[in-house]
Motif scaffolding. Structure first.
Motif, PDB file in Angstrom:
ATOM      1  N   GLU A 104      37.909  37.067  48.316  1.00 48.71           N
ATOM      2  CA  GLU A 104      38.345  35.740  47.861  1.00 48.71           C
ATOM      3  C   GLU A 104      37.577  35.303  46.619  1.00 48.71           C
ATOM      4  O   GLU A 104      38.176  34.792  45.664  1.00 48.71           O
ATOM      5  N   ASN A 105      36.275  35.495  46.619  1.00 51.39           N
ATOM      6  CA  ASN A 105      35.476  35.114  45.463  1.00 51.39           C
ATOM      7  C   ASN A 105      35.870  35.892  44.217  1.00 51.39           C
ATOM      8  O   ASN A 105      35.948  35.335  43.124  1.00 51.39           O
ATOM      9  N   ARG A 110      39.388  34.621  43.098  1.00 50.05           N
ATOM     10  CA  ARG A 110      39.250  33.272  42.533  1.00 50.05           C
ATOM     11  C   ARG A 110      38.620  33.322  41.148  1.00 50.05           C
ATOM     12  O   ARG A 110      39.032  32.593  40.243  1.00 50.05           O
ATOM     13  N   ASP A 124      41.212  34.652  38.723  1.00 51.74           N
ATOM     14  CA  ASP A 124      42.179  33.577  38.513  1.00 51.74           C
ATOM     15  C   ASP A 124      41.626  32.575  37.498  1.00 51.74           C
ATOM     16  O   ASP A 124      42.310  32.192  36.546  1.00 51.74           O
ATOM     17  N   ALA A 128      41.296  23.825  45.505  1.00 49.94           N
ATOM     18  CA  ALA A 128      40.572  24.730  46.408  1.00 49.94           C
ATOM     19  C   ALA A 128      41.091  24.653  47.838  1.00 49.94           C
ATOM     20  O   ALA A 128      41.182  25.675  48.525  1.00 49.94           O
ATOM     21  N   LEU A 134      43.972  27.058  49.157  1.00 50.46           N
ATOM     22  CA  LEU A 134      44.012  28.325  48.437  1.00 50.46           C
ATOM     23  C   LEU A 134      43.717  29.453  49.413  1.00 50.46           C
ATOM     24  O   LEU A 134      42.782  29.370  50.196  1.00 50.46           O
ATOM     25  N   GLU A 158      47.341  36.052  46.193  1.00 51.12           N
ATOM     26  CA  GLU A 158      46.701  34.735  46.146  1.00 51.12           C
ATOM     27  C   GLU A 158      47.803  33.683  46.183  1.00 51.12           C
ATOM     28  O   GLU A 158      48.801  33.805  45.467  1.00 51.12           O
TER      29      GLU A 158
END
Length: 157
Positions: free
Chosen positions: A21-22, A25, A28, A94, A97, A109
């Motif tokens: 996820e990090n 993100r 993105d 956030a 997400l 995502e």
């Protein structure tokens, strides 16, 4: 009491973002900062797979390959550089997400974002929101955007 317990369990279950996820993100954030706030066609091209596609509920199939998408982006760079030009910014929300792994490819995502505009150095105004789903490919140690679906656009006051 039951509501508080369920809320606490939900927070515990969701926990902090995973490494995946990090990473997604961060990719993105890099992509959309580059797209809306900077002008670097070569960097943008490096973040896209060759057969990149972009679908938008208002414009349909907007891009069918990375080269033409980057060419459109590059043509707007000089327009945005003018002192009184309109400038845009995108902010992902956030909450809500989500990032899901796709075995042997990358990740999906999904979330919601809002858009801001300003003319020249004028005040920034929140102008719209939309939902998005994006397919990211992990290739050569880097995250590259493969597919974008942008939908459910609406204006904001």
């Amino acid at each position: 009491m039951l509501f508080a317990t369920l809320t606490a369990l939900t927070l515990i279950a969701s926990g902090p973002p995973s490494g995946l996820e990090n990473e997604v993100r961060a990719a993105d954030a890099r992509f959309f900062t580059l797209f809306f706030e900077q002008c670097d066609p070569a960097a943008l091209r490096g973040m896209l797979v060759d057969d990149f596609e972009f679908f938008d509920d208002r414009g349909g199939l907007v891009a069918t390959d990375a080269e033409s998408f980057v060419a459109q982006y590059a043509s707007r760079c000089s327009e945005r550089a003018a002192p009184g030009a309109w400038r845009s910014r995108r902010e992902v929300l956030a909450e809500g997400l989500a990032v899901y792994p796709i075995q042997n490819y990358g990740a999906v995502e999904a979330g919601e974002h809002v858009f801001y505009e300003r003319q020249g150095d004028g005040p920034e105004t929140r102008v719209g929101r939309a939902r998005f789903t994006q397919m990211w490919k992990h290739e050569g140690g880097a995250w590259k955007l493969a597919r974008v679906f942008s939908y459910d656009h609406s204006a904001l006051p």
